[in-house]
Design an enzyme around this catalytic site. Structure first.
Site, short mmCIF file in Angstrom:
data_model
loop_
_atom_site.label_atom_id
_atom_site.label_comp_id
_atom_site.label_asym_id
_atom_site.label_seq_id
_atom_site.Cartn_x
_atom_site.Cartn_y
_atom_site.Cartn_z
CG HIS A 137 46.07 34.24 35.87
ND1 HIS A 137 46.13 35.53 36.83
CD2 HIS A 137 45.74 33.26 36.58
CE1 HIS A 137 46.79 35.06 37.76
NE2 HIS A 137 46.57 33.80 37.99
CD GLU A 138 51.74 38.58 32.92
OE1 GLU A 138 52.87 38.45 32.90
OE2 GLU A 138 51.26 40.15 32.83
#
Length: 875
Positions: A137-138
């Site tokens: 998840h960025e």
């Protein structure tokens, strides 16, 4: 699978979800996980998904104060999978493309098996792709792995209490101490922070979801605001704050009471996509007479000939005063079947508009009408919604019933509001957008061009056919009055004229079907007429190879309804096999129902409305809103475009003081890939504006999110992307820059920071690179960290939000090595202090010993005298 990972997987989708996942009481429902048609059947995959979601549900329950969990989950499997436990998908059928925010597909050539998110908005997510059931998840991504804090080197992490060690991993897999870059006084590239497997902190899932002790999101008091993460840059707040103050469920989350006992496991439904069963329900009432019935036939012909996929079943129903079935369901198994359906399309319009007569037919309905219902559409709409059919509604005039929007929204369909202006080509575009994607884009039609003009002379243009498309390429020219002269030239110079094309005089359409695979390169068209008339040209193609998905474009607005109090955002995602295509030229045209158009260039620069630079998602704020319905169309062309590859990987952990490396990251190419010239057009769902006042509000300049700072000698250099007069458009009036030594103070109370003289800077046009250098009012000492922030104002003195916090340290240069000059200085000072303290301690001990010895000698003498004279010395 690590259960905490699932929390990041699904939770972060929720703030950006307008349809799909919903919070019902304490439970999330309508969670749809779509498996791509390209994924081979794996009987264990569904069980793994169920296990992952179940574990994640309990973790979500723990992470959010026992308030929420996953209640209902639907797994959508491909049509070619064999199984007896699959039920037929209904509204989920179209949701693979529209509403399935979680997708499972083959490994991405850019990311390998690493899952990733598509980025829409500053603190929002769109969907996550699952590959091999790992999550990435960025929003917690580390963009700068190290930073200076109070003259110390810190690893970017949250919370800052996350312990670990720094090492450089050699090509042979051994560990060695990190070296310091003499220019930055930070560790050189390749230095890695290895977190301890066992931690004393339980946050944050956003930074390290795979650590067993990490089970919570960071709250305000634990968030590391100094960390050089995208969360701080884009949001400037703790994850907990984003969830409870910014998400679409913020009100419910704040008022929900914790569950008294652990929640039940999620309930699962496994459904299977089947071949489409589509019913065209077409308005032939009196108001459709003339150009509208012609446009309806032209657009429906294009849909039947080029858009609807093979093996789908199609029926045709018309309605006016009564309903008529022009064709029962026919399976698209050949071009002959397509042409037979086209012959049945209506030519004549008359009678009233009894919409309810057509709404009870079909699994998937394409419902086109141009006016207000003669009957009670509001009365029959609920039953149509409850029928289980997907209903796409096309409102072919500004007077079409508003129940059409509700039917599309509540059934998982698409609402489109094309106008009848010929040169806009909107009805053709609307039908072209109703293709169904199963995740396999190799058989999906791709629109390369859609443009129109009115002229009495030449109408010229260029369509670029790239290497990823070329099969089933067609040029469709529609003219208004009389047949023009048409010339189409291939990249190698071959000329196609009317003798190579089919002409339908009755429906004013000329078509060129390119045999085989169209030659890649620039195709040029020239249309000549002597009478003043309108033309449109629509170019469609498919993938040139079964194993090479084409470049595609998807576009949408962030809201389908708006009252003018908040800006809208236009998004266009340009990708090839999920790889972002960057450096393209992207333009959006927003046309109101009255025909007024507004054109915006969408940007992928990481500023303004755009969340991340070079991620293939192009964005722009839209503020020129008008009352009524509006349509969205995006046109993309390449200017030395490239696809970009980037991936994040956790190399290992520290366990009992020893670094244990993970298996090597699967190799993926990190080199840009040239994609060549290409053109694309795409149509987004229509939207509606009902202004609460007479005009939209004045919007301030957008928040600056990419402020950076550095100190060179005694000069400070700040850099950022210029905001606009209205968000990211126009030119701001002025900047206000402030600094402090106290990050928390400047973040929470910008006006209390020290002001910088900004007389020397004049704002540039939005999107420009701004740089400003200045000296502070005092010499900057070595090893000092200074904090900076910026606000901007427009001509009405509306002030933007405070920018992201930028910090810079003045670090004296030092020789390459493992040391940091500031740390050496601190160590030297500490060492001197320690040595001084030791010396002082020795002196004190020595003096104490001398005194004790002297007192002991005195007592011994006194005791001797007392014994001699029988005296008690203690009396």
């Amino acid at each position: 699978m690590d259960s905490t990972v699932m929390v990041v997987l699904l939770w972060i989708l929720l703030p950006s979800t307008t349809t799909g996942i919903k919070l019902d009481g304490n439970g999330y429902v309508d969670v749809i996980i779509a498996i791509s048609s390209r994924v081979p059947q794996d009987d264990t995959l569904i069980d793994k998904i169920k296990e992952m979601v179940t574990e994640g549900s309990f973790s979500l329950y723990d992470a959010l104060n026992k308030k929420v969990y996953f209640r209902e989950v639907t797994i959508l499997v491909p049509p070619q999978w064999n199984g007896t436990n699959f039920t037929k998908a209904r509204t989920e059928q179209f949701q693979c493309e529209i509403q399935a925010k979680i997708r499972i597909d083959n490994a991405n050539p850019a990311y390998g098996v690493e899952p990733y998110t598509n980025q829409y908005g500053e603190c929002e997510r769109s969907f996550i792709f699952l590959q091999h059931l790992y999550i990435y998840h960025e929003i917690g991504e580390v963009r700068k792995p190290f930073y200076h804090s109070n003259s110390h080197i810190e690893a970017t992490r949250c919370s800052e209490k996350t312990g670990g060690q720094f090492f450089d991993v050699t090509a042979g897999g051994s560990l060695q101490p990190c070296r310091i870059d003499p220019q930055t006084s930070l560790p050189t590239k390749g230095c890695i922070f290895f977190p301890n497997r066992n931690q004393i902190t339980n946050c944050s899932i956003m930074f390290s979801p795979s650590l067993d002790p990490v089970t919570a999101f960071c709250q305000k008091n634990k968030h590391n605001y100094e960390a050089q993460s995208m969360l701080n840059k884009k949001c400037g707040k703790a994850t907990w704050t984003v969830i409870f103050e910014d998400s679409v469920d913020k009100d419910a989350l704040q008022t929900l009471k914790p569950l008294e006992s652990p929640p039940p496991p999620p309930s699962f439904k496994v459904v299977q996509r089947t071949q489409r069963v589509v019913c065209l329900i077409l308005d032939v009432s009196g108001s459709m007479a003339g150009p509208r019935i012609l446009q309806q036939r032209q657009a429906a012909t294009h849909f039947l000939r080029y858009i609807i996929e093979d093996q789908a079943s199609v029926g045709i129903v018309t309605f006016s005063t009564s309903a008529s079935t022009l064709s029962n369901l026919m399976t698209i198994d050949s071009d002959i079947t397509r042409e037979n359906l086209i012959k049945l399309l209506p030519n004549v319009a008359s009678g009233s508009t009894n919409m309810c007569l057509g709404l009870s037919r079909g699994d998937e309905i394409i419902f086109l009408t141009d006016g207000q219902a003669t009957d009670n559409i509001a009365g029959c709409a609920p039953s149509a919604i409850q029928s289980g059919a997907i209903i796409h509604t096309l409102a072919f005039s500004n007077s079409a019933a508003h129940a059409l929007t509700e039917m599309a929204n509540k059934t998982g369909g698409i609402f489109l509001a094309p106008n009848d202006n010929i040169i806009s080509n909107q009805l053709m575009d609307a039908f072209a957008s109703l293709s169904l994607s199963t995740g396999d884009y190799t058989n999906k039609p791709v629109q390369l061009e859609s443009v129109g003009a009115r002229t009495s002379d030449w109408f010229n243009g260029t369509v670029s056919v790239d290497q990823t498309v070329g099969n089933k390429t067609s040029f469709v020219i529609i003219y208004e009055i009389s047949l023009p002269s048409i010339f189409i030239q291939s990249p190698s110079g071959s000329i196609y004229t009317q003798t190579n094309m089919s002409n339908d005089d009755l429906y004013k359409t000329v078509t060129l079907k390119v045999l085989g695979t169209a030659e890649p390169g620039d195709w040029k068209y020239s249309i000549q007429t002597t009478s003043n008339q309108a033309f449109t040209i629509t170019v469609t193609s498919q993938a040139s190879h079964d194993v090479v998905p084409p470049i595609i474009v998807k576009t949408h607005m962030n809201q389908q309804f708006n009252d003018g109090t908040k800006p809208m955002t236009v998004f266009a995602e340009v990708s090839q096999n999920y790889r972002p295509v960057i450096n393209a030229e992207v333009w959006a045209t927003l046309e109101s129902e009255t025909g007024l158009t507004h054109t915006l260039q969408l940007l992928d620069n990481g500023a303004g409305a755009d969340a991340f630079k070079d991620d293939g998602v192009y964005s722009r704020f839209f503020t020129k809103m008008l009352n009524g319905r509006s349509s969205l169309k995006v046109r993309v062309k390449n200017q030395d475009g490239q696809t970009r590859f980037a991936v994040t990987y956790v190399p290992g952990y520290v366990i009992n003081g020893v670094v244990q490396l993970n298996p090597p990251k699967p190799p993926v190419s990190e080199e840009p890939l040239e994609v060549g010239n290409f053109t694309r057009t795409a149509t987004g769902e229509s939207f509606e504006v009902k202004l609460s006042g007479t005009t939209p509000l004045n919007f301030p300049p957008n928040r600056i999110t990419d402020l950076s700072a550095e100190i060179q000698e005694d000069t400070v250099l700040l850099s950022w992307t210029a905001p606009g007069e209205d968000l990211d458009q126009g030119t701001a009036k002025s900047y206000e820059i402030r600094w402090s030594f106290d990050l928390d103070m400047l973040r929470s109370s910008f006006s209390n920071g020290h002001a910088v003289n900004t007389a020397g800077i004049s704002p540039q046009k939005a999107g420009s690179d701004e740089k400003y250098s200045f000296n502070l009012s005092f010499p900057i000492q070595n090893c000092i960290t200074v904090i900076f922030a910026v606000q901007s104002k427009d001509n009405q003195n509306a002030t933007s939000e405070t920018s992201n916090i930028a910090q810079a340290s003045k670090i004296p240069p030092g020789p390459p090595g493992v040391s940091n000059p500031c740390i050496n200085l601190i160590i030297l000072v500490i060492s001197v202090c320690v040595e001084t303290m030791v010396i002082c301690f020795i002196v004190l001990v020595t003096r104490r010993a001398v005194k004790l010895r002297k007192r002991f000698a005195e007592r011994k003498v006194a005791l001797t005298i007392a014994n001699k004279f029988q005296i008690n010395p203690y009396a």
